[in-house]
Design an enzyme around this catalytic site. Structure first.
Site, PDB file in Angstrom:
ATOM      1  N   MET A  30       0.844  -1.197   0.000  1.00 21.67           N
ATOM      2  CA  MET A  30       0.000   0.000   0.000  1.00 21.67           C
ATOM      3  C   MET A  30       0.877   1.244   0.000  1.00 21.67           C
ATOM      4  O   MET A  30       0.425   2.338   0.355  1.00 21.67           O
ATOM      5  CB  MET A  30      -0.942  -0.016   1.202  1.00 21.67           C
ATOM      6  CG  MET A  30      -1.939  -1.186   1.121  1.00 21.67           C
ATOM      7  SD  MET A  30      -3.485  -0.888   1.978  1.00 21.67           S
ATOM      8  CE  MET A  30      -2.917  -0.629   3.633  1.00 21.67           C
ATOM      9  N   HIS A  37       9.310  -3.348   3.309  1.00 25.01           N
ATOM     10  CA  HIS A  37       8.856  -3.591   1.930  1.00 25.01           C
ATOM     11  C   HIS A  37      10.049  -3.923   1.028  1.00 25.01           C
ATOM     12  O   HIS A  37       9.960  -4.795   0.163  1.00 25.01           O
ATOM     13  CB  HIS A  37       8.166  -2.346   1.353  1.00 25.01           C
ATOM     14  CG  HIS A  37       6.927  -1.932   2.079  1.00 25.01           C
ATOM     15  ND1 HIS A  37       6.860  -0.802   2.857  1.00 25.01           N
ATOM     16  CD2 HIS A  37       5.692  -2.487   2.133  1.00 25.01           C
ATOM     17  CE1 HIS A  37       5.643  -0.665   3.355  1.00 25.01           C
ATOM     18  NE2 HIS A  37       4.913  -1.681   2.941  1.00 25.01           N
ATOM     19  N   SER A 186       4.170   1.222   8.073  1.00 24.58           N
ATOM     20  CA  SER A 186       3.900   2.563   7.545  1.00 24.58           C
ATOM     21  C   SER A 186       3.152   3.390   8.582  1.00 24.58           C
ATOM     22  O   SER A 186       3.213   4.619   8.579  1.00 24.58           O
ATOM     23  CB  SER A 186       3.076   2.470   6.257  1.00 24.58           C
ATOM     24  OG  SER A 186       3.751   1.658   5.330  1.00 24.58           O
TER      25      SER A 186
HETATM   26  O1  PAF Z   1      -0.244  -5.797   3.435  1.00 19.78           O
HETATM   27  C1  PAF Z   1      -0.669  -4.844   2.746  1.00 19.78           C
HETATM   28  O2  PAF Z   1      -0.008  -3.822   2.566  1.00 19.78           O
HETATM   29  C2  PAF Z   1      -2.038  -4.950   2.098  1.00 19.78           C
HETATM   30  O3  PAF Z   1      -2.943  -5.583   2.927  1.00 19.78           O
HETATM   31  C3  PAF Z   1      -2.009  -5.618   0.709  1.00 19.78           C
HETATM   32  C4  PAF Z   1      -1.576  -7.067   0.792  1.00 19.78           C
HETATM   33  C5  PAF Z   1      -1.064  -4.840  -0.215  1.00 19.78           C
HETATM   34  C6  PAF Z   1      -3.406  -5.587   0.086  1.00 19.78           C
HETATM   35  O4  PAF Z   1      -3.871  -4.290  -0.070  1.00 19.78           O
END
Ligand code: PAF
Length: 285
Positions: A30, A37, A186
């Site tokens: 997201m 990430h 985040s």
């Molecule tokens: O983990 C996340 O950031 C969200 O739940 C995902 C898997 C991108 C789905 O929107």
């Protein structure tokens, strides 16, 4: 790095790569990317020859009183980090590209998603599963990488893939912490300095419970009490502390290697989750 805004363009690119004999890994995010990430992107790189990262704040997984509007966003910074990390493409669609205005179909999981976070966020996992399946379909990925930080999400996604015969390999990546032990998220930007200090009790409690297990105490009730004690006077509200089987998410009485110790608690207006999968060496490992 290609920047892609439509599902059609993403599918076309993936088809092109597959025709050339390449494999595709997807890292759904997201955005507002951090080191956690980026560790997923690095793992994805090991699993496939092409890496696509999606950056999409998915409205359908936020409840009416949750933080969809204020969820942090910084597309330019995200793209720069992904470029530096060597991602092949970023998929950053608008909500109207992802969802038809009159969409009526969604994915519902009826067991694992009802406990833990699901008990407090009733529509959350349906929103997650629906967008994840749509991202799989658009990207035609072979592999998808998700963080173990969202341990329940990972279990629920694995269940969807199993039950709906989704032809995507799901890879879990270890949780990444800040130097002081706070799990990377985040949402950490919402915390005041004092709240952030109090939030360290999450990992302190989990560490203490794991240490007791390694020293020979395999009682799940004791582990839960240890985490709750650590949160006492630090968290403003504790949603849950559980010790569960990592696949079924059913509560366990005895801790064994692989058991998931998970917690969700509020610090000010910020809700944080953290967990430990019991692993490593020790009398009970
Ligand atoms: O983990 C996340 O950031 C969200 O739940 C995902 C898997 C991108 C789905 O929107």
């Amino acid at each position: 790095m290609k920047t892609i805004r439509t599902k059609e363009a993403l599918s076309a690119l993936s088809r092109e790569w597959h025709a050339a004999g390449e494999t595709v890994a997807l890292v759904p995010t997201m955005g507002y990317l951090h080191e956690g990430h980026l560790s997923l992107v690095r793992l994805a790189r090991k699993k496939a020859s092409r890496v696509v990262v999606s950056v999409f704040v998915n409205p359908t997984q936020f409840g009416p009183n949750e933080d969809f509007e204020k969820y942090p966003r910084d597309e330019e910074h995200d793209f720069a980090l992904l470029r530096a990390e060597g991602a092949d493409a970023v998929f950053a669609p608008a909500p109207s590209e992802m969802y038809a205005a009159d969409a009526t179909v969604s994915v519902v999981e009826s067991s694992l998603s009802k406990t833990m976070c699901g008990a407090f966020r009733p529509i959350h996992f349906s929103g997650v599963l629906t967008v994840v399946l749509k991202l799989f379909n658009a990207s035609r990925c072979d592999v998808a990488v998700f963080g173990e930080k969202d341990a329940q999400q990972l279990s629920v996604i694995r269940r969807m893939v199993r039950d709906l015969d989704v032809p995507v390999e799901i890879v879990g990546a270890p949780l990444v912490r800040e130097p002081d032990g706070l799990a990377r998220s985040s949402r950490n930007v919402y915390l005041s300095a004092a709240e952030r200090q109090r939030a360290l009790s999450l990992h302190e409690g989990l560490d203490a419970a794991e240490a007791a297990w390694r020293a020979g105490d395999d009682s799940a009730a004791h582990a839960i009490a240890t985490v709750r004690n650590a949160l006492e006077g630090k968290a403003d509200k504790v949603d849950y502390v559980v010790a569960v089987d990592p696949v079924s998410l059913a509560p366990v009485e005895r801790l064994v290697p692989g058991t998931l110790l998970a917690v969700a608690a509020h610090f000010g207006s910020t809700r944080l989750i953290d967990n430990h999968f019991l692993r490593g060496s020790g009398r009970n490992a």
